[in-house]
Design a protein around this motif. Sequence first.
Motif, PDB file in Angstrom:
ATOM      1  N   GLY A 103       0.814  -1.211   0.000  1.00 21.91           N
ATOM      2  CA  GLY A 103       0.000   0.000   0.000  1.00 21.91           C
ATOM      3  C   GLY A 103       0.847   1.260   0.000  1.00 21.91           C
ATOM      4  N   GLY A 104       1.912   1.262   0.792  1.00 20.90           N
ATOM      5  CA  GLY A 104       2.773   2.429   0.861  1.00 20.90           C
ATOM      6  C   GLY A 104       3.485   2.717  -0.435  1.00 20.90           C
ATOM      7  N   THR A 105       4.044   1.689  -1.047  1.00 19.61           N
ATOM      8  CA  THR A 105       4.786   1.910  -2.292  1.00 19.61           C
ATOM      9  C   THR A 105       3.855   2.277  -3.449  1.00 19.61           C
ATOM     10  N   ALA A 106       2.602   1.795  -3.408  1.00 21.15           N
ATOM     11  CA  ALA A 106       1.634   2.225  -4.422  1.00 21.15           C
ATOM     12  C   ALA A 106       1.335   3.714  -4.274  1.00 21.15           C
ATOM     13  N   LEU A 107       1.212   4.185  -3.024  1.00 21.88           N
ATOM     14  CA  LEU A 107       0.952   5.607  -2.780  1.00 21.88           C
ATOM     15  C   LEU A 107       2.114   6.478  -3.271  1.00 21.88           C
ATOM     16  N   VAL A 108       3.338   5.952  -3.208  1.00 23.27           N
ATOM     17  CA  VAL A 108       4.492   6.696  -3.715  1.00 23.27           C
ATOM     18  C   VAL A 108       4.332   6.976  -5.212  1.00 23.27           C
ATOM     19  N   GLY A 109       3.847   5.986  -5.953  1.00 29.58           N
ATOM     20  CA  GLY A 109       3.629   6.191  -7.382  1.00 29.58           C
ATOM     21  C   GLY A 109       2.573   7.251  -7.659  1.00 29.58           C
ATOM     22  N   VAL A 110       1.477   7.218  -6.885  1.00 32.16           N
ATOM     23  CA  VAL A 110       0.417   8.219  -7.047  1.00 32.16           C
ATOM     24  C   VAL A 110       0.955   9.615  -6.740  1.00 32.16           C
ATOM     25  N   ALA A 111       1.712   9.729  -5.658  1.00 31.16           N
ATOM     26  CA  ALA A 111       2.266  11.026  -5.267  1.00 31.16           C
ATOM     27  C   ALA A 111       3.251  11.550  -6.311  1.00 31.16           C
ATOM     28  N   GLY A 112       4.057  10.649  -6.882  1.00 34.45           N
ATOM     29  CA  GLY A 112       4.993  11.067  -7.922  1.00 34.45           C
ATOM     30  C   GLY A 112       4.288  11.624  -9.136  1.00 34.45           C
ATOM     31  N   ALA A 113       3.198  10.960  -9.549  1.00 37.24           N
ATOM     32  CA  ALA A 113       2.437  11.436 -10.704  1.00 37.24           C
ATOM     33  C   ALA A 113       1.817  12.800 -10.418  1.00 37.24           C
ATOM     34  N   LEU A 114       1.310  12.989  -9.190  1.00 36.88           N
ATOM     35  CA  LEU A 114       0.729  14.280  -8.828  1.00 36.88           C
ATOM     36  C   LEU A 114       1.781  15.386  -8.877  1.00 36.88           C
ATOM     37  N   GLY A 115       2.999  15.089  -8.415  1.00 37.30           N
ATOM     38  CA  GLY A 115       4.061  16.078  -8.430  1.00 37.30           C
ATOM     39  C   GLY A 115       4.477  16.484  -9.833  1.00 37.30           C
ATOM     40  N   VAL A 116       4.457  15.535 -10.752  1.00 39.46           N
ATOM     41  CA  VAL A 116       4.860  15.837 -12.136  1.00 39.46           C
ATOM     42  C   VAL A 116       3.953  16.897 -12.747  1.00 39.46           C
ATOM     43  N   TRP A 117       2.656  16.790 -12.477  1.00 40.88           N
ATOM     44  CA  TRP A 117       1.701  17.706 -13.111  1.00 40.88           C
ATOM     45  C   TRP A 117       1.172  18.777 -12.153  1.00 40.88           C
ATOM     46  N   ALA A 118       1.886  19.029 -11.064  1.00 45.80           N
ATOM     47  CA  ALA A 118       1.431  20.010 -10.085  1.00 45.80           C
ATOM     48  C   ALA A 118       1.397  21.411 -10.700  1.00 45.80           C
ATOM     49  N   PRO A 119       0.237  22.083 -10.686  1.00 45.12           N
ATOM     50  CA  PRO A 119       0.156  23.423 -11.291  1.00 45.12           C
ATOM     51  C   PRO A 119       0.574  24.545 -10.344  1.00 45.12           C
ATOM     52  N   THR A 120       0.588  24.264  -9.039  1.00 43.46           N
ATOM     53  CA  THR A 120       0.927  25.297  -8.059  1.00 43.46           C
ATOM     54  C   THR A 120       1.848  24.711  -6.997  1.00 43.46           C
ATOM     55  N   LEU A 121       2.460  25.585  -6.227  1.00 53.40           N
ATOM     56  CA  LEU A 121       3.312  25.127  -5.133  1.00 53.40           C
ATOM     57  C   LEU A 121       2.501  24.373  -4.095  1.00 53.40           C
ATOM     58  N   GLY A 122       1.257  24.785  -3.861  1.00 57.87           N
ATOM     59  CA  GLY A 122       0.405  24.095  -2.895  1.00 57.87           C
ATOM     60  C   GLY A 122       0.165  22.647  -3.266  1.00 57.87           C
ATOM     61  N   VAL A 123      -0.114  22.383  -4.543  1.00 59.66           N
ATOM     62  CA  VAL A 123      -0.327  21.009  -5.003  1.00 59.66           C
ATOM     63  C   VAL A 123       0.964  20.212  -4.880  1.00 59.66           C
ATOM     64  N   LEU A 124       2.088  20.864  -5.149  1.00 64.55           N
ATOM     65  CA  LEU A 124       3.373  20.182  -5.020  1.00 64.55           C
ATOM     66  C   LEU A 124       3.633  19.786  -3.564  1.00 64.55           C
ATOM     67  N   ILE A 125       3.238  20.634  -2.639  1.00 65.87           N
ATOM     68  CA  ILE A 125       3.386  20.306  -1.214  1.00 65.87           C
ATOM     69  C   ILE A 125       2.507  19.119  -0.856  1.00 65.87           C
ATOM     70  N   VAL A 126       1.286  19.062  -1.393  1.00 64.36           N
ATOM     71  CA  VAL A 126       0.403  17.913  -1.159  1.00 64.36           C
ATOM     72  C   VAL A 126       1.069  16.635  -1.663  1.00 64.36           C
ATOM     73  N   SER A 127       1.705  16.718  -2.826  1.00 63.17           N
ATOM     74  CA  SER A 127       2.422  15.561  -3.366  1.00 63.17           C
ATOM     75  C   SER A 127       3.497  15.085  -2.407  1.00 63.17           C
ATOM     76  N   ARG A 128       4.229  16.046  -1.815  1.00 61.81           N
ATOM     77  CA  ARG A 128       5.285  15.678  -0.865  1.00 61.81           C
ATOM     78  C   ARG A 128       4.705  15.051   0.404  1.00 61.81           C
ATOM     79  N   VAL A 129       3.553  15.541   0.849  1.00 61.05           N
ATOM     80  CA  VAL A 129       2.902  14.944   2.025  1.00 61.05           C
ATOM     81  C   VAL A 129       2.532  13.485   1.737  1.00 61.05           C
ATOM     82  N   LEU A 130       1.955  13.239   0.563  1.00 60.60           N
ATOM     83  CA  LEU A 130       1.605  11.867   0.181  1.00 60.60           C
ATOM     84  C   LEU A 130       2.853  10.995   0.074  1.00 60.60           C
ATOM     85  N   LEU A 131       3.943  11.565  -0.438  1.00 65.39           N
ATOM     86  CA  LEU A 131       5.202  10.824  -0.479  1.00 65.39           C
ATOM     87  C   LEU A 131       5.660  10.454   0.933  1.00 65.39           C
ATOM     88  N   GLY A 132       5.447  11.369   1.879  1.00 61.49           N
ATOM     89  CA  GLY A 132       5.824  11.088   3.257  1.00 61.49           C
ATOM     90  C   GLY A 132       5.083   9.886   3.819  1.00 61.49           C
TER      91      GLY A 132
END
Length: 474
Positions: A103-132
């Motif tokens: 489950g954890g490693t699957a979430l890493v993939g989702v977070a990585g995809a979100l970071g690639v297409w992040a339109p704002t710094l706020g979304v990028l921070i959300v991606s990092r939280v999910l990576l955490g």
Amino acid sequence: MTTLVERVRGRAPRASADSDSVSSSPPAGFDRRLIVPMILGSILNPVNSSMLAVALIPIGRAFGAAPSQTAWLVSGLYLATAVGQPVIGRLVDAFGPRPLYLGGTALVGVAGALGVWAPTLGVLIVSRVLLGFGTSAAYPASMWLLRSEADRTGMKSPSGILAALSISNQVIAVIGPTLGGLLIAAGGWHLIFAINLPLSAACLVLGTLRLPRRKGLTDAQRIDVVGILLFAAMLTAFLLFVMNPGVDHLYLVALALIAAGAFTWRELGTAQPFIDLRVLSGNTPLLATYARQVLTYTTSYSFLYGFTQWLEEGRSLSASGAGVVLLPMSATAIVVTAVTGRNARVRAKLLVGSVAQIMGCALLLTLGSGSAIWAIVLIGAVIGIPQGLIGLANQNALYAQADPERMGSSAGLLRTFMYLGALLASAANAAFYRDGATTGGLHQLASLLVVVAVLFLVVTLLDRSLSRIGRETE
């Protein structure tokens, strides 16, 4: 329940060979099929940490954000990880490593995809939280597997496997800043998030094929959901204050204290607590290990992020150039870990590491905008010595000191204190670099780090239990 002396000396009783076994017919020695998924999962967090060190300046420029704002990219990941590690570790103790790892490693993939297409710094921070949260599963799962395999095979201390995990993380520390710089040069900062996609896929495949299955919860393994929620509230409120301290945010301290009181009352009054405070309070050596962990990573991450930002702004190096300059630091750490890793004794490692840590932090005070590259490389190499010694020593100490039945949650707490240090480092960087990563800010940061490093030495000298760890393997 084992006694404290038994835990410190590594003489815990063998676990029952039931659903915890790795397979129906496991090999006689350590099941080496587990090593690759353990290592691959454990590097997900350091690869994301180390690559970001050279990406903070380019990301800040892309979004028009100051260092105090991009610091949330660091803080967001470590806040999520600090909360998630012991929680997921407790779930690993209950359910086994397989479902949490997958489950954890699957979430890493989702977070990585979100970071690639992040339109704002706020979304990028959300991606990092999910990576955490996603990267919180592999380490407690790996420590659980080590204890399970040690109990099955009769190994007193799997120091070789522990060293392999530590060396792999040090290798990533070498590759991370350099790889991050090369990816940024090749296609921009987005690529440091994209790399999580193939890493996540590899972990999912290997985890599915090789990790053991385990039966569901028993009555003795009920999950203390209320305790988990109170712990999360306590830690989150406290860490949010640490990341942005001030009189206006003292209400966060009040919330943390209220949650802490409720958490203590809950844990002392339930039969199956999330964190057994009675056992933990009686295990002074383990508490000392946690204290060393937060101190050393306050220093380590302050150097990683603060020094790297100064190289790019104060010393005017490119992102790729800063990554190259940091190579000797991590190379030194790898060599030190490789040479000392198989020796399970920890006290000498901690003492030597603490002295080198003080020296490295003090040398930062000598740097200026015109400092020679060889001097910068030399300071990095000195800092690499404690990085190669202390992390592995604390890991070996935890393995010897923790209750085997709670290895996952104890290992998770070790990482919580590690990321508490990272958050303190992020707060220090933000405080001293309010006007950018200047040489004056670096010197103020270095002065604080010298104090922290001296405190680490004091804690190590006072812990007499360290001399007993590793004796039985010699």
